[in-house]
Write a protein that holds these residues in place. Structure first.
Motif, mmCIF file in Angstrom:
data_model
loop_
_atom_site.group_PDB
_atom_site.id
_atom_site.type_symbol
_atom_site.label_atom_id
_atom_site.label_comp_id
_atom_site.label_asym_id
_atom_site.label_seq_id
_atom_site.Cartn_x
_atom_site.Cartn_y
_atom_site.Cartn_z
ATOM 1 N N GLY A 58 0.869 -1.187 0.000
ATOM 2 C CA GLY A 58 0.000 0.000 0.000
ATOM 3 C C GLY A 58 0.898 1.225 0.000
ATOM 4 N N LEU A 59 0.689 2.097 -0.986
ATOM 5 C CA LEU A 59 1.574 3.250 -1.132
ATOM 6 C C LEU A 59 0.780 4.513 -0.791
ATOM 7 C CD1 LEU A 59 4.477 3.695 -1.996
ATOM 8 C CD2 LEU A 59 3.745 3.690 -4.376
ATOM 9 N N VAL A 60 1.090 5.105 0.358
ATOM 10 C CA VAL A 60 0.348 6.273 0.841
ATOM 11 C C VAL A 60 1.369 7.364 1.125
ATOM 12 C CG1 VAL A 60 -1.261 7.116 2.584
ATOM 13 C CG2 VAL A 60 -1.342 4.710 1.905
ATOM 14 N N THR A 61 1.557 8.281 0.156
ATOM 15 C CA THR A 61 2.683 9.193 0.288
ATOM 16 C C THR A 61 2.300 10.664 0.097
ATOM 17 O OG1 THR A 61 3.213 8.860 -2.051
ATOM 18 C CG2 THR A 61 4.335 7.436 -0.476
ATOM 19 N N PRO A 62 1.361 11.172 0.919
ATOM 20 C CA PRO A 62 1.027 12.590 0.794
ATOM 21 C C PRO A 62 2.210 13.481 1.175
ATOM 22 C CG PRO A 62 0.042 11.660 2.777
ATOM 23 C CD PRO A 62 0.597 10.505 1.987
ATOM 24 N N LEU A 63 2.253 14.672 0.562
ATOM 25 C CA LEU A 63 3.288 15.640 0.935
ATOM 26 C C LEU A 63 2.965 16.234 2.302
ATOM 27 C CD1 LEU A 63 3.684 17.495 -2.486
ATOM 28 C CD2 LEU A 63 4.854 15.440 -1.659
ATOM 29 N N ARG A 64 1.674 16.250 2.607
ATOM 30 C CA ARG A 64 1.204 16.742 3.899
ATOM 31 C C ARG A 64 -0.231 16.284 4.030
ATOM 32 N NH1 ARG A 64 5.080 18.518 7.191
ATOM 33 N NH2 ARG A 64 6.041 19.352 5.311
ATOM 34 N N ASP A 65 -0.616 15.758 5.175
ATOM 35 C CA ASP A 65 -1.984 15.265 5.363
ATOM 36 C C ASP A 65 -2.354 15.366 6.836
ATOM 37 O OD1 ASP A 65 -4.378 14.069 4.569
ATOM 38 O OD2 ASP A 65 -3.358 12.564 3.351
ATOM 39 N N GLY A 66 -3.563 15.865 7.119
ATOM 40 C CA GLY A 66 -3.983 15.981 8.514
ATOM 41 C C GLY A 66 -3.818 14.651 9.224
ATOM 42 N N MET A 67 -4.456 13.598 8.680
ATOM 43 C CA MET A 67 -4.297 12.249 9.220
ATOM 44 C C MET A 67 -3.952 11.288 8.084
ATOM 45 S SD MET A 67 -4.242 9.931 11.513
ATOM 46 C CE MET A 67 -4.553 10.988 12.909
ATOM 47 N N ASN A 68 -4.900 11.002 7.217
ATOM 48 C CA ASN A 68 -4.923 10.037 6.116
ATOM 49 C C ASN A 68 -5.510 8.713 6.577
ATOM 50 O OD1 ASN A 68 -4.250 7.940 4.098
ATOM 51 N ND2 ASN A 68 -3.476 9.736 3.034
ATOM 52 N N LEU A 69 -6.774 8.539 6.212
ATOM 53 C CA LEU A 69 -7.494 7.336 6.637
ATOM 54 C C LEU A 69 -7.255 6.159 5.703
ATOM 55 C CD1 LEU A 69 -10.831 8.912 7.888
ATOM 56 C CD2 LEU A 69 -8.915 8.033 9.240
ATOM 57 N N PRO B 68 -4.328 -11.023 8.545
ATOM 58 C CA PRO B 68 -3.361 -10.987 9.661
ATOM 59 C C PRO B 68 -2.253 -12.028 9.516
ATOM 60 C CG PRO B 68 -5.610 -10.990 10.479
ATOM 61 C CD PRO B 68 -5.704 -11.215 8.994
ATOM 62 N N ASP B 69 -2.517 -13.139 8.813
ATOM 63 C CA ASP B 69 -1.497 -14.181 8.680
ATOM 64 C C ASP B 69 -0.530 -13.921 7.523
ATOM 65 O OD1 ASP B 69 -2.404 -15.657 10.803
ATOM 66 O OD2 ASP B 69 -3.986 -16.573 9.560
ATOM 67 N N ASP B 70 -0.942 -13.053 6.617
ATOM 68 C CA ASP B 70 -0.073 -12.782 5.470
ATOM 69 C C ASP B 70 -0.268 -11.327 5.022
ATOM 70 O OD1 ASP B 70 1.662 -13.094 3.385
ATOM 71 O OD2 ASP B 70 0.229 -14.145 2.086
ATOM 72 N N PRO B 71 0.044 -10.386 5.916
ATOM 73 C CA PRO B 71 -0.294 -8.992 5.614
ATOM 74 C C PRO B 71 0.618 -8.364 4.576
ATOM 75 C CG PRO B 71 0.876 -9.127 7.699
ATOM 76 C CD PRO B 71 0.704 -10.536 7.225
ATOM 77 N N GLY B 72 0.109 -7.341 3.907
ATOM 78 C CA GLY B 72 0.909 -6.560 2.972
ATOM 79 C C GLY B 72 1.743 -5.526 3.731
ATOM 80 N N VAL B 73 2.517 -4.764 2.958
ATOM 81 C CA VAL B 73 3.419 -3.767 3.550
ATOM 82 C C VAL B 73 2.870 -2.375 3.268
ATOM 83 C CG1 VAL B 73 5.784 -2.874 3.554
ATOM 84 C CG2 VAL B 73 5.369 -5.280 3.009
ATOM 85 N N LEU B 74 2.827 -1.549 4.311
ATOM 86 C CA LEU B 74 2.405 -0.153 4.135
ATOM 87 C C LEU B 74 3.634 0.744 4.006
ATOM 88 C CD1 LEU B 74 0.201 2.093 4.212
ATOM 89 C CD2 LEU B 74 0.494 2.117 6.707
ATOM 90 N N ILE B 75 3.700 1.470 2.883
ATOM 91 C CA ILE B 75 4.718 2.512 2.728
ATOM 92 C C ILE B 75 4.004 3.832 2.971
ATOM 93 C CG2 ILE B 75 6.320 3.644 1.133
ATOM 94 C CD1 ILE B 75 6.600 0.982 -0.364
ATOM 95 N N LEU B 76 4.466 4.586 3.954
ATOM 96 C CA LEU B 76 3.710 5.755 4.414
ATOM 97 C C LEU B 76 4.599 6.990 4.506
ATOM 98 C CD1 LEU B 76 1.107 6.976 5.696
ATOM 99 C CD2 LEU B 76 1.910 6.105 7.906
ATOM 100 N N SER B 77 4.074 8.098 4.029
ATOM 101 C CA SER B 77 4.788 9.374 4.132
ATOM 102 C C SER B 77 4.962 9.776 5.595
ATOM 103 C CB SER B 77 3.985 10.458 3.421
ATOM 104 O OG SER B 77 4.421 11.731 3.822
ATOM 105 N N ARG B 78 6.156 10.201 5.930
ATOM 106 C CA ARG B 78 6.365 10.675 7.306
ATOM 107 C C ARG B 78 5.628 11.985 7.550
ATOM 108 N NH1 ARG B 78 12.495 12.605 7.792
ATOM 109 N NH2 ARG B 78 11.522 13.638 9.562
#
Ligand code: ADQ
Length: 464
Positions: free
Chosen positions: A360-371, A382-392
């Motif tokens: 999952g690619l979630v890379t806002p430049l700026r975001d209040g939260m991001n749901l 839960p047994d084989d989850p994907g990877v979240l890439i998230l903007s700091r």
């Protein structure tokens, strides 16, 4: 418990969506709070009228009354497309380069806030709790106070609060903040936005800030200011995930990607979401690892939003151009590296896509939260989850610290994160998922609502 009155720019009117209880997310959570407090939800109907009349249309359903007014074209242009979405939205997302400082917009914003106060006044009774939402309606509390309202009034800002050095570029910035101090409780998504606000109050207004109790005192009035991180409607998401629609959507995605890993982005088409920068990161990844074009397919779901605002038309063009360039350069007869879907999907379908996507690619430049980041995790196996890439720079990064956190401005950082996600062993994926899923499940939108309302109801401060 007092009656609850929610005021926001737009209202989820029941006739448009079946029974009031059927909807999830923020609208669903507000509806359940309204249902348990015989509440009223007031705002703009989304309709344009010839000239403003203030006529209120009410709909009652399952104990909730929605009350809406239509706005004139001038109001919509100056208040909604203008000050809200061309001045405050870019500025609050640190984009002073896109911020338009038009006096007419500011006047339209004041005018519509005054109209909202005038229209809402007869709906409000003495002991009602009033909860105002978001940047469209910052001065509304003060406008209600000017009409003699002594109710407890709270405000929640869904988007970031910018650093004082940027915020002072707004003409009459002091006025906007002093109107905010007419509220009893002000909520932010994260400590970072709260700190920026408190810093402004101390440095520019000379207000007294007591960080221990989370209060601001200015001209004899005390306001609570705290962070209340919003969450997803966990139960509703799981219900949607259990439908045939979700399973079918997931299967459609999997069968079309076959042996390749699906990497997914789901965003409103908005410059704050970092979409062109994300495509640059993907291009860098293919430049560095050309052989991996056979391992991965990127699917970007981005329905248009705010199309009447010029900067939103430009973002769409840029994205289409960049996507076309990569696909032109990297496609094979049997491979198209990026799929760009320019429309929205139901939450059930999104659940299916989230679950089928191993990244999952979630890379806002700026975001209040991001749901979206939280929904992506909430939909994983839960047994084989994907990877979240998230903007700091998303508010969500303060809670989801075990995601692969990236700087969305850096194509190298994004490229490195994608490579790492592709190779991440299941054990590590599980460890990261296990560390994050508790907060996604527990700190949900219902907890957010009750935390805010508890402070609004019970705080001892701010009697006008
Ligand atoms: P948005 O900027 O709209 O909202 P985000 O949190 O990313 O924020 O998404 C909100 C919802 O829209 C999610 O539930 C998501 O499922 C839905 N959505 C997004 N893209 C979609 C798509 N392509 N198709 C269908 N649905 C889609 C603002 C702030 C955020 C903050 C929220 C809530 O900008 O920072 O998290 O409010 O407070």
């Amino acid at each position: 418990m007092s009656r609850l009155v929610v005021i926001s720019n737009r209202v989820a009117v029941p006739k448009a969506r079946g029974a009031a209880g059927a909807q999830g997310g923020l609208a669903g959570a507000l509806n359940s709070a309204l249902q348990s407090n015989q509440g009223i939800w007031f705002g703009w109907s989304g309709e344009e009228c010839e000239s403003y009349t203030g006529e209120i249309e009410t709909v009652e359903s399952e104990g909730v009354t929605t009350a809406t007014v239509a706005l004139s074209k001038q109001d919509i242009d100056e208040y909604y497309n203008g000050y809200a979405n061309s001045t405050l939205w870019p500025l609050f997302h640190y984009r002073i380069d896109l911020t338009e400082y038009e006096q007419d917009f500011a006047k339209g914003y004041e005018r519509v806030n005054e109209r909202f106060a005038e229209a809402a006044e007869p709906l409000i009774e003495d002991n009602d709790l009033i909860w105002v939402h978001d940047y469209h309606l910052i001065p509304l509390g003060e406008r209600l106070r000017a009409r003699g309202m002594k109710n407890r009034i709270g405000f929640f800002l869904h988007i970031p609060w910018p650093p004082a050095r940027l915020f002072v570029s707004l003409p009459f910035h002091e006025r906007l903040v002093t109107t905010m101090l007419a509220y009893d409780v002000i909520g932010f998504q994260t400590d970072e936005w709260l700190d920026s606000f408190l810093h402004y109050c101390t440095k520019e207004l000379g207000a007294e800030v007591d960080e221990a109790s989370g209060t601001i005192t200015y001209e004899g009035r005390t306001t609570i200011a705290r962070a209340y991180p919003i969450g997803i409607d966990w139960d509703h998401l799981q219900e949607q995930g259990n439908t045939g629609e979700a399973r079918q959507a997931g299967q459609r995605l999997l069968s079309s990607t076959r042996h390749r890993i699906a990497m997914l982005g789901v965003d409103r088409l908005d410059y704050s979401k970092g979409l062109p920068e994300r495509i640059d990161g993907i291009a860098r990844f293919f430049d560095k690892h050309p052989e991996r074009v056979r391992d991965i397919v990127y699917i970007q779901i981005a329905p248009p939003s705010r199309e009447d605002v010029e900067s939103y038309q430009r973002i769409r063009e840029t994205l289409e151009q960049k996507t076309g360039q990569i696909n032109g350069a990297r496609s094979e007869v049997d491979i198209v590296p990026i799929r760009y879907v320019n429309r929205g999907h139901s939450l059930a379908e999104l659940f299916g896509f989230y679950r089928a996507a191993k990244i999952g690619l979630v890379t806002p430049l700026r975001d209040g939260m991001n749901l979206v980041a939280k929904e992506y995790l909430g939909a994983q196996d839960p047994d084989d989850p994907g990877v979240l890439i998230l903007s700091r720079f998303a508010g969500a990064a303060q809670q989801l610290t075990e995601a692969i956190l990236v700087n969305p401005h850096s194509p190298d950082d994004l490229s490195h994160a994608i490579n790492k996600a592709l190779d991440m062993p299941r054990e590590e994926r599980k460890r990261r998922y296990d560390a994050m899923i508790g907060t996604v499940r527990e700190d949900n939108v219902h907890r957010w609502t009750s935390n805010f309302l508890a402070d609004l109801q019970g705080g001892e401060f701010g009697s006008p």
